[in-house]
Write an enzyme that holds these catalytic residues in place. Sequence first.
Site, PDB file in Angstrom:
ATOM      1  N   HIS A  53      14.103  -5.479  -8.168  1.00  9.48           N
ATOM      2  CA  HIS A  53      15.185  -5.315  -7.189  1.00  9.48           C
ATOM      3  C   HIS A  53      16.145  -6.478  -7.375  1.00  9.48           C
ATOM      4  O   HIS A  53      15.832  -7.476  -8.019  1.00  9.48           O
ATOM      5  CB  HIS A  53      14.659  -5.268  -5.751  1.00  9.48           C
ATOM      6  CG  HIS A  53      13.905  -6.510  -5.337  1.00  9.48           C
ATOM      7  ND1 HIS A  53      14.532  -7.715  -5.065  1.00  9.48           N
ATOM      8  CD2 HIS A  53      12.582  -6.730  -5.153  1.00  9.48           C
ATOM      9  CE1 HIS A  53      13.627  -8.612  -4.729  1.00  9.48           C
ATOM     10  NE2 HIS A  53      12.428  -8.034  -4.784  1.00  9.48           N
ATOM     11  N   ASP A 105      -8.004  -3.501  -5.236  1.00  5.71           N
ATOM     12  CA  ASP A 105      -8.855  -4.516  -5.858  1.00  5.71           C
ATOM     13  C   ASP A 105      -9.391  -5.483  -4.805  1.00  5.71           C
ATOM     14  O   ASP A 105      -8.616  -6.163  -4.121  1.00  5.71           O
ATOM     15  CB  ASP A 105      -8.048  -5.287  -6.909  1.00  5.71           C
ATOM     16  CG  ASP A 105      -8.936  -6.085  -7.829  1.00  5.71           C
ATOM     17  OD1 ASP A 105      -9.483  -7.108  -7.380  1.00  5.71           O
ATOM     18  OD2 ASP A 105      -9.083  -5.685  -9.001  1.00  5.71           O
ATOM     19  N   SER A 163       6.983  -9.435  -6.206  1.00  5.47           N
ATOM     20  CA  SER A 163       7.980  -8.470  -6.675  1.00  5.47           C
ATOM     21  C   SER A 163       8.212  -8.644  -8.172  1.00  5.47           C
ATOM     22  O   SER A 163       8.499  -9.751  -8.637  1.00  5.47           O
ATOM     23  CB  SER A 163       9.301  -8.664  -5.927  1.00  5.47           C
ATOM     24  OG  SER A 163       9.167  -8.344  -4.580  1.00  5.47           O
TER      25      SER A 163
END
Length: 434
Positions: free
Chosen positions: A255, A382, A397
């Site tokens: 992003h 996980d 991110s």
Amino acid sequence: MRGKKDGVKNRADRYRCFLYLALAGAVLALVFTCYFILWKKVPSSIRIKAGVDQTLDLQVPASGRLYRDAMEVSGLPESNIPKDSIHIDLAKPVTIKANLIDKYVLDLKLFGILPLKTVDVQVIRDKTLTPAGIPIGIYVKTQGVLVIGVGEFTGEDGQRFSPSEYVLKSGDYITQINDEAVKGKADFAEKVRHSEGQEMVLGVRRGEEELSLKVKPQASQSGDYKIGIWIRDNAQGVGTMTYISEDSGFGALGHGINDVDTSTLMELEKGTLYHTEIIGITRGSSGSPGELTGYIEYDAANIIGRITENTAEGIFGTCNEQVRESITSEALSIGLKQEIVKGPAQIICSIDGEARSYEIEILEINLENDSVNRGLVLQITDPELLSLTGGIVQGMSGSPILQNGRIVGAVTHVFVNDPTKGYGIFIENMLEHN
């Protein structure tokens, strides 16, 4: 008696008419809902790899003609897809193969009758990328200065002034003062301070517009001249590098870097990547996103790359040999969005100083989404990563998403109310900038 019966009959007729109208409205609503659902199932653009059999299994009762986009590919050599057209039926799996880089158009009709969507089909080169998953320190400088707010101040005479009100607005970029380039925040403040109250002509970029706006500085109580705005010229932070290409190009974040006050995409003059180390973890919980805390020294010795683009799909640029040597992952082929399936996958990120692979589950695949950064919905499964971070946290991110031995996307956002879940971007969207 007859009048009473007629009244009852009229009421029954009106009621029956109302029921018919309600039924017709419900049927129309159902039809439009089904149409929209089917429209969303078909992406507006589809990429296929040159020289590779690609299977489209969209399970949509639509068919149409696939033909070459003559306007886009005029003068290119022939491909093995006929240049006139071929018939495509998406109600069943369809295998397509093209040997040359090319562009096509697919005009689809629902049940072969109702117009549904025009799809751009692009043949691209199959690429290999090295998934990174390493933390990066980010510094970007804007083009000129970004206006983040307009306000007022007290002048020498005790009156309140707001010289920029109705002139400038949040999100404007000031690039020039009286035809002189603005080099940054300090330079801008210095130019205003030495204006001696003379009217200034500002070169302003507002979206796609280039404007010349006049503003007259006023002296504040301290005697300094001001125009009543808050500005910013840089941003810093920590993120994750997604991949490195064969030519040392990189993609990260998934992003863009937006200004925290205006929420606008920051226009980049220059940007730098720095080596960083994760020194702390704030675990995420419902309603409170977690965070990775990185230690960055902003000096020349720690520079690992240059940022050349800040886009809605991520940041992009080139990295140095130091980064390439630090990544031990093998180069992988890309997985296009139609090749992704719901189910197990992995992400790579660095939490404890070493890039590791962690298990996730892909819950949703949105082939047609209004937000380019939310094509995938995923969940961290996980146990080790959940115990360390609680799920997806700020700083993750850009973590690459792998499935079936291919790199298919990158983590972009976390669900605020459930940090185990988040969004991802398709890798093919990031590759538009490489």
